[in-house]
Design an enzyme around this catalytic site. Structure first.
Site, PDB file in Angstrom:
ATOM      1  N   ASP A 222       0.853  -1.180   0.000  1.00 37.23           N
ATOM      2  CA  ASP A 222       0.000   0.000   0.000  1.00 37.23           C
ATOM      3  C   ASP A 222       0.893   1.235   0.000  1.00 37.23           C
ATOM      4  O   ASP A 222       2.025   1.201   0.490  1.00 37.23           O
ATOM      5  CB  ASP A 222      -0.882   0.023   1.249  1.00 37.23           C
ATOM      6  N   ASP A 261      -2.140  -2.942  -4.482  1.00 34.77           N
ATOM      7  CA  ASP A 261      -2.971  -3.295  -3.341  1.00 34.77           C
ATOM      8  C   ASP A 261      -3.768  -2.045  -2.966  1.00 34.77           C
ATOM      9  O   ASP A 261      -4.443  -1.474  -3.817  1.00 34.77           O
ATOM     10  CB  ASP A 261      -2.106  -3.810  -2.198  1.00 34.77           C
ATOM     11  N   ASP A 265      -3.991   1.688   4.304  1.00 34.89           N
ATOM     12  CA  ASP A 265      -4.511   0.679   5.224  1.00 34.89           C
ATOM     13  C   ASP A 265      -4.315   1.154   6.652  1.00 34.89           C
ATOM     14  O   ASP A 265      -3.237   1.671   7.003  1.00 34.89           O
ATOM     15  CB  ASP A 265      -3.795  -0.663   5.040  1.00 34.89           C
ATOM     16  N   ARG A 320     -14.039   0.403  -1.330  1.00 31.42           N
ATOM     17  CA  ARG A 320     -13.316   0.622  -0.084  1.00 31.42           C
ATOM     18  C   ARG A 320     -12.957   2.095   0.139  1.00 31.42           C
ATOM     19  O   ARG A 320     -11.780   2.462   0.153  1.00 31.42           O
ATOM     20  CB  ARG A 320     -12.046  -0.235  -0.018  1.00 31.42           C
TER      21      ARG A 320
END
Length: 442
Positions: A222, A261, A265, A320
């Site tokens: 990420d 990815d 996060d 997301r």
């Protein structure tokens, strides 16, 4: 009023207000007057600015000051990846300010520089072709071992670990980091501002034939990871896939060779995070808050993952924004702009306690407002005073009417108290589109 006219009207109105305020009261006062949030009147030097009291979960308790107290010797200006990592490593957790000048690239030498001797991607494709290997077992053998070794080389080279009491800030309008993963792991009191992040490419994705009916390529990395860390403020950054959008990625075995990815996060018991005035653009899996439903993860995450998202622009995303497990997440005054690839914005996951209020959504005619929410687990949420294409919309009611198989319950069970000024949601598109992203702090 149709979508385009409404968006143009809101943008024009809010931009006019912002420009008039700028002319009258200056840059710092502009942000305080128009948005009531993050610019700090106590210093005009971005590296010395701290998070305002009451500005989201990162202001809780001790607040977030980053490296604002750094002595002159702990202020570093960096122009290369090596200089950046050296500055992070210097002086332990003593307050430090790292100023990034221009764009620094962790993968300037290309993916081949990480490859283990003997690794051959063409041979890898031949060895694990489903026609040869099938779909019943995970891949193993020489080329998989060499792929894993190559991936380990990249992992070491492109991760940067941020210590406590650090501010990382871009200088001017063109500062950024590409090909890297910023690791804010098990530390406290970090500020990251004014940087354009280009999502790192995983040079060595793994083929997993057992993932789904026809297998999948799985990637790592990420742009930024908040892992077990506390008091983190991410402000006025831009996160994109840059020169390598998903549309540019090749296909092997009939599946996209996935090399991205997430963009951000927040996992493993992280707590007290505020993400404000950022742009998240042109990406698939964008923000993950809580990364697993497992009992082991629940033991770490339950009672943590307190995150505020405000005045961010989410545009051209698939999903997301964020997907939430366990956390008390407050999302307000964000602008979500969808296109034909859109899947959902808010993912309602295991024991999540999401409050999504005073947000604005700009959806094309082909996308229903029912898709804004996606139910993964039974977790009530609060979703009030949200506007879709200029019309106040009950997101839960619309979702439940069109997707009754995923009926959502109302009431997150808590009321956010850590907010500065809340802007009217109809004005949010103009305010956020004008002010969010790298290169726009005072």
């Amino acid at each position: 009023m149709n979508t385009q006219k409404w968006h143009a009207h809101a943008t024009e109105l809010s931009t006019t207000v912002a420009r008039r305020a700028a002319a009258l009261i200056g840059c710092t006062a502009l942000v305080l007057a128009v948005t009531g949030t993050t610019a700090q009147a106590q210093s005009r030097e971005p590296g010395r600015q701290t998070l305002a009291a009451g500005d989201g979960w990162a202001s809780y308790g001790t607040g977030t000051t980053g490296g604002s107290a750094a002595k002159a010797a702990q202020v570093h200006t960096v122009t290369t990846w090596a200089e950046f990592r050296a500055a992070l490593a210097a002086d332990g957790s003593a307050p430090k300010i790292i100023k990034v000048k221009g764009t620094i690239d962790a993968n300037a030498d290309g993916c081949d520089s990480f490859a283990a001797p003997g690794y051959d991607f063409d041979r890898y494709l031949a060895d694990y072709d489903p026609a040869v290997w099938g779909y019943d077992q995970v891949v193993s053998g020489e080329q998989e071992d060499l792929r894993a070794a190559s991936a380990a080389n990249q992992d070491i080279a492109m991760k940067a670990y941020v210590p406590s009491n650090t501010t990382i800030v871009g200088i001017g309008r063109d500062a950024g980091i590409k090909g890297a993963s910023l690791q804010i792991k098990d530390v406290d009191n970090v500020i990251v501002r004014n940087l354009a992040f280009e999502s790192p490419l995983d040079c060595f994705p793994q083929w997993d034939p057992t993932d789904g009916d026809t297998g999948n390529w799985n990637s790592e990395y990420d742009s930024a990871v908040v892992y077990g860390a506390t008091h983190v403020w991410l402000d006025h950054n831009t996160f994109t896939d840059g020169d390598h959008p998903d549309s540019s990625l090749p296909t092997y075995y009939g599946r996209i060779y996935e090399q991205h990815d997430g963009e951000l996060d927040i996992v493993k018991g992280a707590d007290y995070v505020t993400a404000s005035w950022n742009v998240f653009a042109d990406h698939d899996k964008t923000i993950l808050i809580g990364n697993s439903d497992s009992a082991a993860t629940a033991a770490v995450d339950r009672g943590h993952l307190k995150v505020t998202l405000h005045h961010n622009l989410f545009t051209g995303l698939v999903e997301r924004a964020p997907r939430v497990r366990f956390g008390q997440v407050d999302s307000y005054n964000n602008h979500f702009v969808a296109d034909a690839t859109y899947a959902y914005s808010f993912g309602i996951g295991m024991e999540s306690q999401l409050v999504a209020e005073h947000n604005a959504f700009t959806l094309p005619d082909s996308v229903s407002a029912a898709k804004i929410l996606k139910k993964w687990k039974e977790s009530p949420l609060t979703a009030a005073d949200n506007y879709v294409n200029g019309v106040r919309t009950d997101l839960i009611a619309v979702h439940n009417a069109e997707i009754p198989a995923e009926t959502l319950q109302s009431g997150a069970g808590w009321t956010p108290a850590l907010r500065t000024r809340v802007d009217p949601p109809r004005a949010v598109p103009g305010i956020v589109d004008h002010r969010a992203g790298a290169g726009k702090i005072c």
